[in-house]
Design a protein around this motif. Structure first.
Motif, PDB file in Angstrom:
ATOM      1  N   GLY A  65     -10.301   2.925  21.848  1.00  0.00           N
ATOM      2  CA  GLY A  65      -9.879   3.075  20.419  1.00  0.00           C
ATOM      3  C   GLY A  65     -11.048   2.384  19.456  1.00  0.00           C
ATOM      4  N   PRO A  66     -10.643   2.558  18.003  1.00  0.00           N
ATOM      5  CA  PRO A  66     -11.857   2.055  17.068  1.00  0.00           C
ATOM      6  C   PRO A  66     -11.510   0.454  16.756  1.00  0.00           C
ATOM      7  N   PRO A  67     -12.427   0.005  16.354  1.00  0.00           N
ATOM      8  CA  PRO A  67     -12.110  -1.336  15.574  1.00  0.00           C
ATOM      9  C   PRO A  67     -11.145  -1.211  14.086  1.00  0.00           C
ATOM     10  N   PHE A  68     -10.218  -1.729  13.997  1.00  0.00           N
ATOM     11  CA  PHE A  68      -9.434  -1.772  12.602  1.00  0.00           C
ATOM     12  C   PHE A  68      -9.956  -3.051  11.925  1.00  0.00           C
ATOM     13  N   ILE A  69     -10.005  -2.605  10.651  1.00  0.00           N
ATOM     14  CA  ILE A  69     -10.088  -3.646   9.628  1.00  0.00           C
ATOM     15  C   ILE A  69      -8.787  -3.573   8.512  1.00  0.00           C
ATOM     16  N   PRO A  70      -8.559  -4.647   7.735  1.00  0.00           N
ATOM     17  CA  PRO A  70      -7.241  -4.996   7.231  1.00  0.00           C
ATOM     18  C   PRO A  70      -6.857  -3.379   6.242  1.00  0.00           C
ATOM     19  N   SER A  71      -7.988  -3.009   5.665  1.00  0.00           N
ATOM     20  CA  SER A  71      -7.527  -1.625   4.802  1.00  0.00           C
ATOM     21  C   SER A  71      -7.163  -0.469   5.532  1.00  0.00           C
ATOM     22  N   GLU A  72      -7.625  -0.720   6.672  1.00  0.00           N
ATOM     23  CA  GLU A  72      -7.067   0.236   7.705  1.00  0.00           C
ATOM     24  C   GLU A  72      -5.691   0.413   8.438  1.00  0.00           C
ATOM     25  N   PHE A  73      -4.992  -1.091   8.125  1.00  0.00           N
ATOM     26  CA  PHE A  73      -3.779  -1.113   8.624  1.00  0.00           C
ATOM     27  C   PHE A  73      -2.762  -0.251   7.865  1.00  0.00           C
ATOM     28  N   GLU A  74      -1.948   0.786   8.427  1.00  0.00           N
ATOM     29  CA  GLU A  74      -0.768   1.417   7.731  1.00  0.00           C
ATOM     30  C   GLU A  74       0.469   0.351   7.727  1.00  0.00           C
ATOM     31  N   LEU A  75       1.017   0.272   6.550  1.00  0.00           N
ATOM     32  CA  LEU A  75       2.075  -0.512   6.585  1.00  0.00           C
ATOM     33  C   LEU A  75       3.506   0.153   6.826  1.00  0.00           C
ATOM     34  N   GLU A  76       3.448   1.436   6.768  1.00  0.00           N
ATOM     35  CA  GLU A  76       4.593   2.140   7.214  1.00  0.00           C
ATOM     36  C   GLU A  76       4.797   2.313   8.577  1.00  0.00           C
ATOM     37  N   GLY A  77       6.051   2.122   9.211  1.00  0.00           N
ATOM     38  CA  GLY A  77       5.988   2.085  10.733  1.00  0.00           C
ATOM     39  C   GLY A  77       5.759   3.299  11.516  1.00  0.00           C
ATOM     40  N   SER A  78       5.966   4.492  11.218  1.00  0.00           N
ATOM     41  CA  SER A  78       5.475   5.513  12.120  1.00  0.00           C
ATOM     42  C   SER A  78       3.997   5.781  11.784  1.00  0.00           C
ATOM     43  N   LYS A  79       3.353   5.793  10.589  1.00  0.00           N
ATOM     44  CA  LYS A  79       2.038   5.951  10.335  1.00  0.00           C
ATOM     45  C   LYS A  79       1.141   4.926  11.242  1.00  0.00           C
ATOM     46  N   SER A  80       1.674   3.750  11.248  1.00  0.00           N
ATOM     47  CA  SER A  80       1.030   2.727  11.859  1.00  0.00           C
ATOM     48  C   SER A  80       1.046   3.012  13.455  1.00  0.00           C
ATOM     49  N   MET A  81       2.129   3.344  14.004  1.00  0.00           N
ATOM     50  CA  MET A  81       2.301   3.707  15.349  1.00  0.00           C
ATOM     51  C   MET A  81       1.190   4.923  15.696  1.00  0.00           C
TER      52      MET A  81
END
Lengths: 244, 514
Positions: free
Chosen positions: B57-73
């Protein structure tokens, strides 16, 4: 025992009579009927699955018009207007949500989810809605009939039917409750707060970018102060508007 | 650790920087950057070993976090978060991100009670895997990550209500210890901590490993373990584009020691695809166990402000002997809503009550419910089968009943148990008896299986297990496994801390032997 010529002759004669007199007519008639039935069946199947759907109000990248029609119909039945939340399933743009969701899935899972949508749209053939025209496509049913169909899936004695309903409702619910209007109404929209800059932020770029795009330096480093968030504080910008 | 001070700083490589096929050579290659792999990589790099850590996987930074459940998953989980078993249908999630599951879990760190280790020792011929020998490793990991009980000021009402209910019934409960520093109670553990308080591996052990010289290659999919005779010599695979998984350049990393930390699902698949490697025992991919979990919601007369507070701040170990552990829980509302009953206006009315809701869950030790992991043609995604044993269903029934009892003791006015065949909403403690008396089948329960174990289990007898107590494969003396697959049985509590303690011990063993 070896059959004699007379026996063969009788059998051959029977076959001859059958071939050249009554059987060809029957065969010909039968074939015509078969092909007519097959063509009718195929035409009906093609029409039922692919044709007769209205053009969507806007363009989607993945979902087809038949899926838009189904999602709007199912959304309306699951989250009707006039409920406790001032957002109906139809207004929640569930096709738009599904479009983005499907696009993010690996291909084989995308196929499975789309197959599930088709199953619900077409399964009224086998599990019809009560009343006149109950075997029409789900999206063509009346509001009451759609509710009855979904109720049948949710209360089925068959585990797999209940499971399919749970999966469908999960997709619809994710789209509905992920909508900014619903989240704001429930006072559950994520809050807006700054992210501290930590050592990792000096190492990792945004996904798809190169490391030379990182603008932070060690002078920017800070950490969370641990102050509990104010639940009534400002909400995240992506939940402030009326569209997802 | 002389090497620590002298080490050249390592680096991270990301997808955009791969422009050709490549080969590397190192002392140790670690496959998988989840909690176990990150600990091993850090400890070895700190001791001066040349370490390459590989992550698909890639590294995630805070701006990459999806706050909506399904998008995040769909961005952070394998198979878009839709992976499930066949047999008894059990959704199960494995992360695909730098830091593995630690990026999107709720940071729970619990040491199993001694009884768990005694069960492991007697059932699996283990001699040194017990609390006494492991406590030092737990302590070192705890110090590094700042593991501490969740402070009162960020518990939030939905967590403290659980404590109130337990207190009223005389059940023990305590704040959950987590690898978190300066939590602000955003309740966003499952979608990625924007507050950078959760000490997930990508912001804790991995940057520290890089400081000590480790090279971290992200967006690389390991497809095969290489071997020559009786030793493994490295791994090979291809660069994988984030999210789409499209494969690109080829790579090979040759190493004196290989550590597979790809997780309980991917590690056995990798071994199977590498010529059924390390499987003289026939146990690779077998014995799959979960902690099947059930979650139910209770609704209170006053607001619980559920979006505020630690994601999982309180727990009860009171019923471990009966086979279940109780926890509080929060996730994006759309995810929580999936379990709610019905549809139409009644469902919307339940949603409208979410501001007064608390969700609590139970995870069960279902030792008789087993499954297996198999490689599938053309993909590294596993084929999973698992069957809930009828003897394990009563554990979950009892857990549901106890949770319902706690809700009403805490003042809830209604509870949605989410069990087929029983009323969709229970309004009193007396009505909860139906959960014990109704003939509930496995298929009536809506379970999730987030902790997975045992697919490359440790066993003192090489004929009955894949690895020894240090995680070294019985069949290869330079091949190690560091993930929850080596657990001999489910640990009855959340597994991350134990996995890291075992990995910490394993790193010392590797240093001793190489």
């Amino acid at each position: 025992m070896v059959a004699g010529p007379a026996v063969f002759g009788r059998r051959a004669g029977l076959r001859q009579d059958h071939r050249f007199e009554s059987r060809p007519e029957r065969l010909c008639y039968g074939r015509v009927v078969f092909w007519i039935l097959l063509a009718t069946f195929l035409a009906y199947t093609i029409w039922r699955i692919f044709l007769g759907y209205p053009q969507p109000r806007r363009a989607y990248r993945i979902v087809a018009p038949r899926e838009v029609a189904f999602l709007e119909a199912a959304g309306e039945a699951t989250f009707p207007a006039g409920g406790a939340i001032p957002l109906s399933g139809r207004d929640a743009d569930l096709p738009g949500y599904a479009d983005g969701f499907l696009e993010s899935l690996p291909r084989h899972l995308r196929l499975q989810v789309r197959a599930m949508l088709m199953l619900f749209e077409q399964a009224t053939i086998f599990f019809p809605a009560p009343g006149r025209g109950g075997r029409r496509r789900f999206s063509s049913l009346s509001e009451e009939q759609r509710v009855a169909v979904l109720d049948g899936w949710s209360r089925s004695r068959l585990f797999l039917r209940r499971l399919a309903f749970t999966a469908l409702r999960a997709v619809l619910t994710m789209g509905y409750l992920g909508h900014p209007i619903a989240m704001r109404h429930l006072r559950l929209a994520p809050l807006d707060f700054p992210s501290p800059i930590v050592e990792a932020d000096l190492l990792y770029p945004a996904i798809g970018a190169r490391k030379d795009s990182i603008n932070w330096t060690e002078a920017d480093l800070c950490e969370s102060d641990g102050t509990p968030l104010d639940p009534n504080g400002p909400i995240h910008p992506s939940f402030r508007g009326d569209e997802r | 650790m002389a090497g620590a001070a002298e080490a050249t700083r390592g680096e991270v490589r990301v997808f955009a920087e791969y422009d050709r096929d490549f080969e590397e050579e190192t002392d140790v290659v670690v496959v998988g950057s989840g909690p176990c792999g990150a600990v091993v990589a850090h400890q070895l790099a700190q001791a001066g070993r040349r370490v390459v850590l590989l992550e698909e996987g890639p590294p995630f930074i805070p701006s990459e976090f999806e706050l909506e459940g399904s998008k995040s998953m769909s961005r952070t989980m394998r198979e878009g978060g839709l992976r499930s078993t066949r047999g008894s249908i059990l959704p199960t999630m494995q992360a695909i991100a730098l830091g593995g599951g630690s990026l999107v879990n709720s940071a729970i760190c619990v040491r199993p009670p001694e009884a768990v280790f005694q069960r492991w020792a007697t059932g699996f011929d283990l001699e040194i895997t017990n609390r006494e020998t492991l406590d030092r490793h737990y302590d070192e990991v705890a110090d590094f990550l700042g593991i501490a009980p969740t402070p009162e000021e960020v518990q939030g009402r939905r967590n403290t209500l659980f404590r109130d209910g337990c207190d009223a019934l005389g059940y023990g409960s305590e704040p959950i210890a987590r690898n978190v520093r300066n939590c602000r109670g955003s309740g966003e553990c499952f979608t990625g901590c924007r507050n950078r308080a959760k000490q997930s591996m990508d912001i804790s052990y991995i940057p520290a490993a890089i400081r000590h010289g480790a090279r971290v290659l992200t967006s690389v999919q390991v497809q095969e373990v290489l071997r020559e005779g009786s030793r493994v010599t490295g791994v090979t695979g291809r660069v994988a584009e984030p999210f789409s998984g499209r494969l690109g350049h080829r790579f090979t990393v040759r190493a004196k020691t290989v550590v597979l930390a790809a997780g309980c699902m991917a590690t056995p698949v990798l071994l199977q695809r590498s010529g059924n490697l390390a499987n003289r025992s026939g146990q690779v991919g077998e014995n799959l166990q979960f902690h099947p979990g059930v979650a139910i919601a209770g609704f209170f007369p006053e607001p619980t402000t559920p979006q505020f507070g630690a994601t999982q701040g309180y727990q009860s170990l009171h019923f471990l002997d009966e086979g279940f552990k109780l926890e509080t829980l929060w996730a994006p509302p759309a995810v929580m809503a999936v379990r709610m009953p019905g549809f139409g206006h009644p469902l919307q009315e339940i949603f409208a009550d979410f501001p007064n809701m608390a969700v609590w869950d139970a995870i069960a030790s279902t030792h008789k419910s087993l499954g297996r992991v198999r490689a599938r043609r053309g993909t590294l995604d596993p084929a999973l089968t698992w069957h809930m044993h009828p003897d394990d269903v009563p554990i979950l029934k009892r857990a549901l009943f106890v949770l319902t009892e706690i809700y009403f003791a805490a003042g809830a006015t209604k509870v949605t148990p989410g069990v087929n065949g029983v009323p969709e909403i229970l309004y009193s403690r007396d009505e909860a008896d139906v959960l014990l008396n109704h003939p509930i089948q496995a298929s009536d329960l809506v379970c999730g299986g987030n902790h997975a174990f045992c697919t490359t289990r440790m066993h003192g007898d090489p004929a009955r297990g894949v690895v020894d107590e240090y995680g070294r494969c019985h069949d290869f003396d330079n091949l190690y496994i560091a993930d929850t697959g080596i657990f001999p049985q489910c640990p009855s509590v959340n597994p991350m801390f134990t996995g890291m303690a075992l990995a910490h011990r394993q790193a010392e063993a590797i240093l001793d032997r190489t």
